[in-house]
Enzyme design. Structure first.
Site, PDB file in Angstrom:
ATOM      1  N   GLY A   1       0.812  -1.213   0.000  1.00 62.78           N
ATOM      2  CA  GLY A   1       0.000   0.000   0.000  1.00 62.78           C
ATOM      3  C   GLY A   1       0.842   1.258   0.000  1.00 62.78           C
ATOM      4  N   SER A   2       0.194   2.372  -0.253  1.00 62.21           N
ATOM      5  CA  SER A   2       0.876   3.660  -0.237  1.00 62.21           C
ATOM      6  C   SER A   2      -0.119   4.735   0.178  1.00 62.21           C
ATOM      7  CB  SER A   2       1.461   3.990  -1.616  1.00 62.21           C
ATOM      8  OG  SER A   2       0.428   4.094  -2.583  1.00 62.21           O
ATOM      9  N   GLY A   3       0.422   5.837   0.666  1.00 62.92           N
ATOM     10  CA  GLY A   3      -0.422   6.948   1.087  1.00 62.92           C
ATOM     11  C   GLY A   3       0.298   8.261   0.885  1.00 62.92           C
TER      12      GLY A   3
ATOM     13  N   PHE B   1       1.971  10.032   2.874  1.00 62.10           N
ATOM     14  CA  PHE B   1       3.245  10.229   3.552  1.00 62.10           C
ATOM     15  C   PHE B   1       4.196   9.042   3.415  1.00 62.10           C
ATOM     16  CE2 PHE B   1       0.566  13.129   6.253  1.00 62.10           C
ATOM     17  CZ  PHE B   1       1.104  14.303   5.740  1.00 62.10           C
ATOM     18  N   GLY B   2       3.878   8.068   2.576  1.00 59.95           N
ATOM     19  CA  GLY B   2       4.849   6.990   2.427  1.00 59.95           C
ATOM     20  C   GLY B   2       4.290   5.700   1.893  1.00 59.95           C
TER      21      GLY B   2
ATOM     22  N   VAL C   1       3.821   1.282   2.478  1.00 58.52           N
ATOM     23  CA  VAL C   1       3.611   0.228   3.471  1.00 58.52           C
ATOM     24  C   VAL C   1       3.994  -1.107   2.846  1.00 58.52           C
ATOM     25  CG1 VAL C   1       1.970  -0.908   5.014  1.00 58.52           C
ATOM     26  CG2 VAL C   1       1.740   1.537   4.534  1.00 58.52           C
TER      27      VAL C   1
ATOM     28  N   LYS D   1       6.105   0.586   7.694  1.00 58.79           N
ATOM     29  CA  LYS D   1       5.696   1.866   7.113  1.00 58.79           C
ATOM     30  C   LYS D   1       6.922   2.748   6.938  1.00 58.79           C
ATOM     31  CE  LYS D   1       2.122   5.411   7.378  1.00 58.79           C
ATOM     32  NZ  LYS D   1       0.889   5.844   8.097  1.00 58.79           N
TER      33      LYS D   1
ATOM     34  N   ASP E   1      -8.224  10.446  13.248  1.00 56.31           N
ATOM     35  CA  ASP E   1      -8.465  10.038  11.858  1.00 56.31           C
ATOM     36  C   ASP E   1      -9.113   8.659  11.821  1.00 56.31           C
ATOM     37  OD1 ASP E   1      -8.552  10.364   9.106  1.00 56.31           O
ATOM     38  OD2 ASP E   1      -6.507   9.647   8.772  1.00 56.31           O
TER      39      ASP E   1
END
Length: 336
Positions: free
Chosen positions: A67-69, A71-72, A74, A87, A192
Protein backbone atom coordinates in the site's frame (compact mmCIF):
# COMPACT_ATOMS: atom_id res chain seq x y z
CA UNK A 1 14.73 14.83 41.97
CA UNK A 2 15.99 11.74 40.08
CA UNK A 3 15.70 8.41 41.83
CA UNK A 4 19.03 7.08 43.19
CA UNK A 5 17.92 3.57 42.27
CA UNK A 6 19.36 2.44 38.90
CA UNK A 7 16.66 1.86 36.31
CA UNK A 8 17.91 -1.69 35.77
CA UNK A 9 16.89 -2.53 39.34
CA UNK A 10 13.29 -1.84 38.41
CA UNK A 11 13.26 -4.26 35.49
CA UNK A 12 13.35 -8.06 35.22
CA UNK A 13 16.80 -9.63 35.17
CA UNK A 14 16.31 -10.86 31.63
CA UNK A 15 15.44 -7.39 30.36
CA UNK A 16 18.28 -6.27 28.06
CA UNK A 17 18.14 -2.49 28.40
CA UNK A 18 19.93 -0.10 26.10
CA UNK A 19 19.12 3.37 24.88
CA UNK A 20 18.52 4.38 21.29
CA UNK A 21 17.88 7.86 19.99
CA UNK A 22 14.54 8.35 18.29
CA UNK A 23 13.45 11.77 19.52
CA UNK A 24 11.15 14.18 17.77
CA UNK A 25 12.56 17.60 16.85
CA UNK A 26 9.08 18.92 17.66
CA UNK A 27 9.24 17.88 21.32
CA UNK A 28 10.80 19.91 24.08
CA UNK A 29 14.33 19.14 25.21
CA UNK A 30 15.34 18.52 28.82
CA UNK A 31 18.22 20.97 29.19
CA UNK A 32 20.67 20.13 26.45
CA UNK A 33 19.98 16.41 26.44
CA UNK A 34 18.02 14.64 23.75
CA UNK A 35 15.00 12.73 25.01
CA UNK A 36 15.63 9.02 24.76
CA UNK A 37 13.37 6.00 24.91
CA UNK A 38 14.27 2.54 26.24
CA UNK A 39 14.58 -0.19 23.64
CA UNK A 40 14.81 -3.97 23.75
CA UNK A 41 15.27 -6.97 21.53
CA UNK A 42 12.19 -7.97 19.57
CA UNK A 43 12.24 -11.68 20.22
CA UNK A 44 10.78 -13.74 23.05
CA UNK A 45 8.64 -12.48 25.90
CA UNK A 46 10.15 -8.99 25.64
CA UNK A 47 8.19 -8.38 22.45
CA UNK A 48 5.13 -7.21 24.37
CA UNK A 49 6.98 -4.89 26.77
CA UNK A 50 8.39 -1.86 25.00
CA UNK A 51 8.76 -0.66 21.46
CA UNK A 52 12.30 -0.26 20.24
CA UNK A 53 13.92 2.87 18.85
CA UNK A 54 16.44 0.68 17.06
CA UNK A 55 15.63 -1.39 13.98
CA UNK A 56 17.78 -4.45 13.39
CA UNK A 57 17.92 -4.07 9.62
CA UNK A 58 19.56 -7.44 8.99
CA UNK A 59 16.54 -9.15 10.54
CA UNK A 60 14.11 -7.40 8.17
CA UNK A 61 13.43 -9.65 5.17
CA UNK A 62 10.96 -10.56 2.42
CA UNK A 63 9.58 -7.07 1.88
CA UNK A 64 6.48 -6.87 -0.29
CA UNK A 65 4.71 -3.56 -1.10
CA UNK A 66 1.07 -3.64 -0.03
CA UNK A 67 0.00 0.00 0.00
CA UNK A 68 0.88 3.66 -0.24
CA UNK A 69 -0.42 6.95 1.09
CA UNK A 70 0.27 10.64 1.23
CA UNK A 71 3.25 10.23 3.55
CA UNK A 72 4.85 6.99 2.43
CA UNK A 73 4.77 3.31 1.57
CA UNK A 74 3.61 0.23 3.47
CA UNK A 75 5.18 -3.22 3.14
CA UNK A 76 4.55 -6.70 4.47
CA UNK A 77 7.81 -8.26 5.70
CA UNK A 78 9.35 -10.62 8.21
CA UNK A 79 11.25 -9.36 11.24
CA UNK A 80 13.07 -11.88 13.41
CA UNK A 81 11.00 -14.47 11.53
CA UNK A 82 7.62 -12.91 12.35
CA UNK A 83 5.29 -11.33 9.78
CA UNK A 84 5.12 -7.56 10.29
CA UNK A 85 3.95 -4.40 8.54
CA UNK A 86 6.56 -1.77 7.71
CA UNK A 87 5.70 1.87 7.11
CA UNK A 88 8.28 4.02 5.37
CA UNK A 89 7.48 7.71 5.94
CA UNK A 90 8.87 10.03 3.30
CA UNK A 91 8.95 13.78 2.97
CA UNK A 92 5.93 15.02 1.01
CA UNK A 93 5.35 18.53 -0.33
CA UNK A 94 4.50 19.75 3.15
CA UNK A 95 7.71 18.80 4.97
CA UNK A 96 6.49 19.87 8.40
CA UNK A 97 3.31 17.82 8.05
CA UNK A 98 5.36 14.81 6.93
CA UNK A 99 7.57 15.02 10.02
CA UNK A 100 4.56 15.51 12.26
CA UNK A 101 2.91 12.46 10.74
CA UNK A 102 5.93 10.27 11.52
CA UNK A 103 6.17 11.37 15.15
CA UNK A 104 2.41 11.22 15.60
CA UNK A 105 2.54 7.55 14.57
CA UNK A 106 4.48 6.95 17.79
CA UNK A 107 2.01 8.65 20.14
CA UNK A 108 0.48 5.27 20.97
CA UNK A 109 3.65 3.21 20.57
CA UNK A 110 3.89 2.63 24.33
CA UNK A 111 0.36 1.22 24.53
CA UNK A 112 -0.57 -2.46 24.39
CA UNK A 113 -4.18 -3.40 23.68
CA UNK A 114 -5.86 -6.04 21.56
CA UNK A 115 -7.78 -3.36 19.63
CA UNK A 116 -4.74 -1.24 18.75
CA UNK A 117 -2.11 -2.12 16.15
CA UNK A 118 1.12 -2.55 18.12
CA UNK A 119 4.31 -0.68 17.24
CA UNK A 120 7.35 -2.96 17.41
CA UNK A 121 10.18 -0.64 16.39
CA UNK A 122 10.82 2.73 14.79
CA UNK A 123 13.92 4.53 13.62
CA UNK A 124 14.95 7.78 12.00
CA UNK A 125 18.06 6.06 10.67
CA UNK A 126 18.25 4.64 7.16
CA UNK A 127 19.32 1.11 6.33
CA UNK A 128 21.39 2.44 3.43
CA UNK A 129 19.68 0.16 0.94
CA UNK A 130 16.84 0.59 -1.52
CA UNK A 131 14.78 -2.43 -0.40
CA UNK A 132 12.26 -0.08 1.20
CA UNK A 133 12.09 2.21 -1.80
CA UNK A 134 13.56 5.69 -2.26
CA UNK A 135 16.27 5.10 0.30
CA UNK A 136 17.98 8.11 1.77
CA UNK A 137 16.35 10.91 -0.21
CA UNK A 138 13.47 12.46 1.67
CA UNK A 139 12.95 9.54 4.05
CA UNK A 140 11.97 10.68 7.54
CA UNK A 141 11.74 7.35 9.30
CA UNK A 142 10.62 3.73 9.33
CA UNK A 143 8.06 2.11 11.62
CA UNK A 144 7.67 -1.64 12.12
CA UNK A 145 4.26 -2.76 13.40
CA UNK A 146 2.45 -6.00 14.01
CA UNK A 147 0.81 -7.39 10.89
CA UNK A 148 -2.77 -7.23 12.11
CA UNK A 149 -4.58 -8.61 9.07
CA UNK A 150 -5.13 -8.53 5.32
CA UNK A 151 -8.45 -6.64 5.35
CA UNK A 152 -9.47 -3.23 6.64
CA UNK A 153 -12.98 -2.23 7.64
CA UNK A 154 -13.45 -0.27 4.42
CA UNK A 155 -13.07 -3.49 2.45
CA UNK A 156 -15.24 -5.44 4.88
CA UNK A 157 -18.05 -2.90 4.42
CA UNK A 158 -17.98 -2.22 0.71
CA UNK A 159 -16.37 -5.26 -0.91
CA UNK A 160 -18.37 -8.05 0.72
CA UNK A 161 -21.09 -9.70 -1.32
CA UNK A 162 -23.60 -9.34 1.50
CA UNK A 163 -24.11 -6.51 4.01
CA UNK A 164 -22.85 -7.09 7.52
CA UNK A 165 -25.43 -8.39 9.97
CA UNK A 166 -26.40 -5.91 12.73
CA UNK A 167 -24.78 -8.07 15.39
CA UNK A 168 -21.51 -8.02 13.41
CA UNK A 169 -21.74 -4.24 13.12
CA UNK A 170 -22.19 -3.95 16.88
CA UNK A 171 -19.26 -6.30 17.50
CA UNK A 172 -16.96 -4.28 15.23
CA UNK A 173 -18.18 -1.04 16.80
CA UNK A 174 -17.49 -2.46 20.25
CA UNK A 175 -13.92 -3.30 19.24
CA UNK A 176 -13.40 0.27 18.02
CA UNK A 177 -14.86 1.68 21.23
CA UNK A 178 -12.54 -0.51 23.31
CA UNK A 179 -9.55 0.78 21.38
CA UNK A 180 -10.70 4.39 21.90
CA UNK A 181 -11.20 3.72 25.63
CA UNK A 182 -7.59 2.64 25.97
CA UNK A 183 -6.29 5.57 23.92
CA UNK A 184 -8.32 8.17 25.78
CA UNK A 185 -7.37 6.70 29.17
CA UNK A 186 -3.77 7.45 28.21
CA UNK A 187 -4.57 10.97 26.93
CA UNK A 188 -4.14 10.12 23.24
CA UNK A 189 -6.69 11.00 20.56
CA UNK A 190 -6.63 9.29 17.16
CA UNK A 191 -8.18 12.10 15.05
CA UNK A 192 -8.46 10.04 11.86
CA UNK A 193 -10.79 7.19 12.74
CA UNK A 194 -12.44 5.85 9.57
CA UNK A 195 -13.04 2.39 8.05
CA UNK A 196 -9.76 2.40 6.09
CA UNK A 197 -7.83 2.91 9.34
CA UNK A 198 -9.36 -0.07 11.13
CA UNK A 199 -7.78 -3.47 10.46
CA UNK A 200 -9.91 -6.61 10.74
CA UNK A 201 -7.84 -9.59 11.87
CA UNK A 202 -8.39 -13.12 10.66
CA UNK A 203 -10.11 -13.78 13.97
CA UNK A 204 -12.56 -10.97 13.20
CA UNK A 205 -11.11 -8.51 15.73
CA UNK A 206 -10.93 -4.81 14.80
CA UNK A 207 -7.72 -2.93 15.57
CA UNK A 208 -7.25 0.82 15.24
CA UNK A 209 -4.33 1.69 12.96
CA UNK A 210 -2.60 4.67 11.33
CA UNK A 211 -1.90 7.19 14.07
CA UNK A 212 -0.39 9.77 11.73
CA UNK A 213 -2.93 12.41 12.80
CA UNK A 214 -2.98 11.48 16.49
CA UNK A 215 -2.22 13.86 19.30
CA UNK A 216 -1.23 13.69 22.94
CA UNK A 217 -3.68 15.93 24.70
CA UNK A 218 -0.98 17.62 26.78
CA UNK A 219 0.26 19.22 23.56
CA UNK A 220 -3.03 21.08 23.10
CA UNK A 221 -2.01 23.68 25.67
CA UNK A 222 0.70 24.76 23.23
CA UNK A 223 -1.34 26.88 20.84
CA UNK A 224 1.36 26.99 18.17
CA UNK A 225 1.74 23.20 18.19
CA UNK A 226 -2.04 22.83 18.04
CA UNK A 227 -2.24 25.12 15.03
CA UNK A 228 0.49 23.18 13.25
CA UNK A 229 -1.35 19.95 13.98
CA UNK A 230 -4.33 21.24 12.06
CA UNK A 231 -2.21 21.27 8.91
CA UNK A 232 -2.15 17.48 8.89
CA UNK A 233 -5.92 17.35 8.88
CA UNK A 234 -7.63 14.02 8.62
CA UNK A 235 -10.47 12.73 6.49
CA UNK A 236 -12.94 15.58 6.12
CA UNK A 237 -16.04 13.33 5.99
CA UNK A 238 -15.20 11.97 9.45
CA UNK A 239 -13.73 15.09 11.04
CA UNK A 240 -15.62 16.72 13.90
CA UNK A 241 -16.99 20.22 13.24
CA UNK A 242 -14.95 21.81 16.04
CA UNK A 243 -11.76 20.57 14.37
CA UNK A 244 -12.94 21.96 11.04
CA UNK A 245 -13.27 25.30 12.83
CA UNK A 246 -9.68 25.01 14.07
CA UNK A 247 -10.53 24.40 17.73
CA UNK A 248 -8.55 22.17 20.07
CA UNK A 249 -8.98 18.41 19.94
CA UNK A 250 -10.78 16.44 22.66
CA UNK A 251 -11.75 12.75 22.95
CA UNK A 252 -15.15 13.83 21.67
CA UNK A 253 -13.63 14.33 18.22
CA UNK A 254 -12.89 10.59 18.06
CA UNK A 255 -16.43 9.79 19.21
CA UNK A 256 -17.78 11.89 16.32
CA UNK A 257 -15.60 9.94 13.86
CA UNK A 258 -16.68 6.69 15.48
CA UNK A 259 -20.29 7.67 14.77
CA UNK A 260 -19.64 8.22 11.07
CA UNK A 261 -17.75 4.91 10.84
CA UNK A 262 -20.52 3.03 12.67
CA UNK A 263 -23.08 4.62 10.32
CA UNK A 264 -21.09 3.26 7.37
CA UNK A 265 -21.07 -0.20 8.93
CA UNK A 266 -24.83 -0.12 9.22
CA UNK A 267 -25.70 1.43 5.82
CA UNK A 268 -22.84 0.50 3.42
CA UNK A 269 -23.16 4.02 1.97
CA UNK A 270 -20.67 6.89 1.76
CA UNK A 271 -21.38 9.54 4.43
CA UNK A 272 -21.98 12.41 1.98
CA UNK A 273 -22.28 13.20 -1.69
CA UNK A 274 -21.19 16.47 -3.25
CA UNK A 275 -18.22 18.78 -3.40
CA UNK A 276 -15.81 18.85 -0.50
CA UNK A 277 -16.09 22.56 0.29
CA UNK A 278 -19.88 22.45 0.24
CA UNK A 279 -19.89 19.51 2.67
CA UNK A 280 -17.40 21.18 5.01
CA UNK A 281 -19.44 24.36 5.15
CA UNK A 282 -22.71 22.50 5.72
CA UNK A 283 -21.25 20.35 8.53
CA UNK A 284 -19.98 23.41 10.40
CA UNK A 285 -22.69 25.95 9.64
CA UNK A 286 -25.83 23.82 9.26
CA UNK A 287 -25.08 20.66 11.29
CA UNK A 288 -25.09 18.44 8.23
CA UNK A 289 -24.74 14.78 9.25
CA UNK A 290 -25.10 11.41 7.48
CA UNK A 291 -28.70 10.45 6.74
CA UNK A 292 -30.52 8.83 9.67
CA UNK A 293 -33.65 8.17 7.59
CA UNK A 294 -32.18 5.04 6.04
CA UNK A 295 -34.18 1.81 6.25
CA UNK A 296 -31.90 0.31 8.90
CA UNK A 297 -32.90 3.06 11.34
CA UNK A 298 -36.64 2.67 10.71
CA UNK A 299 -36.84 -0.67 12.52
CA UNK A 300 -38.16 -0.45 16.10
CA UNK A 301 -35.11 -2.29 17.45
CA UNK A 302 -32.20 -2.20 17.09
CA UNK A 303 -32.75 0.62 14.57
CA UNK A 304 -34.09 3.03 17.17
CA UNK A 305 -31.09 2.41 19.45
CA UNK A 306 -28.68 2.92 16.56
CA UNK A 307 -30.31 6.19 15.59
CA UNK A 308 -30.34 7.58 19.11
CA UNK A 309 -26.70 6.67 19.75
CA UNK A 310 -25.48 8.15 16.46
CA UNK A 311 -27.40 11.37 17.04
CA UNK A 312 -25.54 11.91 20.30
CA UNK A 313 -22.16 10.97 18.78
CA UNK A 314 -22.70 13.77 16.26
CA UNK A 315 -23.69 16.49 18.70
CA UNK A 316 -22.30 19.87 17.67
CA UNK A 317 -21.08 20.29 21.25
CA UNK A 318 -18.25 17.83 22.09
CA UNK A 319 -19.19 17.73 25.78
CA UNK A 320 -22.64 16.41 24.83
CA UNK A 321 -21.23 13.35 23.07
CA UNK A 322 -20.87 10.08 24.97
CA UNK A 323 -17.42 9.08 26.16
CA UNK A 324 -15.77 5.96 24.77
CA UNK A 325 -16.67 4.17 28.01
CA UNK A 326 -20.30 5.18 27.60
CA UNK A 327 -20.21 3.93 24.02
CA UNK A 328 -19.13 0.52 25.29
CA UNK A 329 -21.91 0.41 27.86
CA UNK A 330 -24.60 1.45 25.40
CA UNK A 331 -23.43 -0.91 22.67
CA UNK A 332 -23.67 -3.81 25.14
CA UNK A 333 -27.32 -2.90 25.80
CA UNK A 334 -28.46 -2.71 22.17
CA UNK A 335 -31.04 -5.48 21.62
CA UNK A 336 -30.36 -8.02 18.83
Amino acid sequence: MPSPIPVTRLLPRDFGLNLGVCSSPLTKQLGHATLRVPVNAFHGKLACRLWSSVIHWRELDDLEPIGSGGFGLVFRATYFGETVAVKRVKCAKNKLASRQSFWAELNAAHLRHENLVRVIAASTQDNGEDSLGASGDGVIGTIIMEYAGDVNLQQAIYSAAEPLRPESCVRYATDMARGLCHLHAHRVVHLDLKPANVIVSRAGVCKLADFGCSLKLEVVCDRDASARRMEIGGTYTHRAPELLRGEDATPGADVYSFGVTFWQLLTRDPPYEGERQHILYAVVAFNLRPDLNKHVFSQPEPGRSFKELLSRCWSAEPSQRPSAEQLLAELSEIPP
